[in-house]
Structure formats: structure tokens, C-alpha cells
Design an enzyme around this catalytic site. Sequence first.
Site, PDB file in Angstrom:
ATOM      1  N   LYS A  28       0.845  -1.205   0.000  1.00 23.24           N
ATOM      2  CA  LYS A  28       0.000   0.000   0.000  1.00 23.24           C
ATOM      3  C   LYS A  28       0.877   1.251   0.000  1.00 23.24           C
ATOM      4  O   LYS A  28       1.849   1.331   0.756  1.00 23.24           O
ATOM      5  CB  LYS A  28      -0.931  -0.013   1.226  1.00 23.24           C
ATOM      6  N   GLU A  69      -9.324   7.242   3.729  1.00 19.17           N
ATOM      7  CA  GLU A  69      -9.299   7.489   5.181  1.00 19.17           C
ATOM      8  C   GLU A  69      -9.834   8.882   5.499  1.00 19.17           C
ATOM      9  O   GLU A  69      -9.380   9.881   4.917  1.00 19.17           O
ATOM     10  CB  GLU A  69      -7.859   7.333   5.697  1.00 19.17           C
TER      11      GLU A  69
HETATM   12  O1  KIV Z   1      -1.216   2.264   8.873  1.00 21.18           O
HETATM   13  C1  KIV Z   1      -2.401   1.905   8.970  1.00 21.18           C
HETATM   14  O2  KIV Z   1      -2.807   1.218   9.908  1.00 21.18           O
HETATM   15  C2  KIV Z   1      -3.314   2.347   7.929  1.00 21.18           C
HETATM   16  C3  KIV Z   1      -4.787   2.233   8.217  1.00 21.18           C
HETATM   17  C4  KIV Z   1      -5.199   3.288   9.169  1.00 21.18           C
HETATM   18  C5  KIV Z   1      -5.604   2.265   6.973  1.00 21.18           C
HETATM   19  O3  KIV Z   1      -2.900   2.789   6.904  1.00 21.18           O
END
Ligand code: KIV
Length: 264
Positions: free
Chosen positions: A112, A181
Site C-alpha cells: 500500500k 481514510e
Molecule cells: O497504517 C495503517 O494502519 C493504515 C490504516 C489506518 C488504513 O494505513
Amino acid sequence: MSKITTARLQAMKQAGEKIAMITAYDATFAALFEQAGVHAILIGDSLGMVLQGESSTLGVTVDNMAYHTKSVANGCEKAFIVADMPFMSYSTPEQACANAATLMRAGAHMVKLEGGDWLADTVQQLTRQGVPVCGHLGLTPQSVHVFGGFKLQGREAEQAEQIKHHAKALEAAGIQLLVLECVPSRLAADISRMLSIPVIGIGAGADTDGQVLVMQDALGLTTGYVPKFTKNFLADGGNVKAAIETYVAEVAAGRFPGPEHSFN
Ligand code: KIV
């Protein structure tokens, strides 16, 4: 539960089945969450805050992420595993590919990245080389100092249009999942309808294709500030597995998040 893949997540969106995702950072919780029916586990760089006690995610390293990704992967058989690329680990496509390789070798199924259309080349290169990518828009915590705090994003019409633009650009570049988010529910609903890939919300209302929570928030372990969009699923008693079964069931039924966890 059968093994969760990108194809299965895509089919869930098509079928209108909600995706339940949660963060985990070790094998014990990952195994429990998988047994509770969670479809996807995120090794979030939130570990900088919830495990390391820092005030932001900026200090997290690729080595930190690889260590926790391997721990989670060792606890899972079926859940889909997404690992965050930490701050400044994907500044160029080449750097992103090298660091993503470390996370994929540690057991991630997808990485991600936080950011918009400027990541299109990086997303294309990663995808071409066999690394599925999840985008992250709205409140992107690695940019906390640009935003001036952890704040709702996309309330103004112009900013909302920008987020939509970035979502389209990332999808066109090849992302297969998007986390949104802390944005108004209506914006998240529009983006979820507009994209053909699954959109996972956190603080983004109920009309996304799924939800993600930080495990400490979902289990009421967060000390200090507790964000409005979270819920303590352990508050009514039971045990960790039962609490996360309730989370999965409430996401599936569209009962979580409620209006009290969402932004207009
Ligand atoms: O780092 C994380 O836990 C996240 C979530 C809040 C989506 O990116």
C-alpha cells in the site's frame, strides 16, 4: 473461508459483499483475526504509533515493516495480506520496486502506497513486475505535517474533486484496492461507485466496499485520543476472537460504521 485473493476481493465488490479488513502486526493476532473471518489483514505503518509509541508513522522503516509482515504471514493461511510501504520508501519507481520486493518476500500479497496521480508510474512499474498495489487517499498519515494534523480531508468541493481525480488516476495506473481514510461519507460513496476496484473505508462512512480498523481501536486498547470513526468491539465482553467476529458481522450487515462513526 477459502483463500482470499485479489480476484476474490474483486468478486466480493461485484457481488455487493462487504470486505472486512483489520491491522495486525504479529502471528498470534493475525491467526485469531483470520479465524474470526477477517478477509484481509493490513500490516499498517500505524505500528510506529501503536507498537513503537511514536507520535506519527514517519519513523517506520522497511526493515520494521518486513519484520512484522513476516510475523503476520506466519500466522495466516487464508487472509489477504497487505503491507504498507513506509514514509520515503517509494520516492522513485526504482526505490519502490526494491522495497516492495523486500515486503513481498516477507509474505505480503500486496503493498500500500499513500498518495495520488504522481504515483502512477510507480504503480505501473510495481504491477508490471508482479506486485499488486493498494492506493491510500484522503487523510494519508505520512503527510500529517503537510495537513497540519490528523484532519478530515475532502470536505470542500475543490478538495473532494481532487481526491476523485487521484482515485481515477490510480485506478487507471493499475491499483487493485483503494483505502480512503477520514473523508465525508458522501465522497467515499461516490468514489466507491465510480471505481470498479474495491474501496475500503476508515472514517469514510458505510457506503464503501469494505472497512478497515486499527486493531488497538477495534479492541479498545487505544490510550489517549480515540478517533470518532472507531468502535471498541470488546466492550460488551467476550474475547478477542468473538469481538472481531462481531466486527466482521457488523461490516457485512452494513451496521458498522454507523452515523456516529462517520463524517458529513
Ligand atoms: O497504517 C495503517 O494502519 C493504515 C490504516 C489506518 C488504513 O494505513
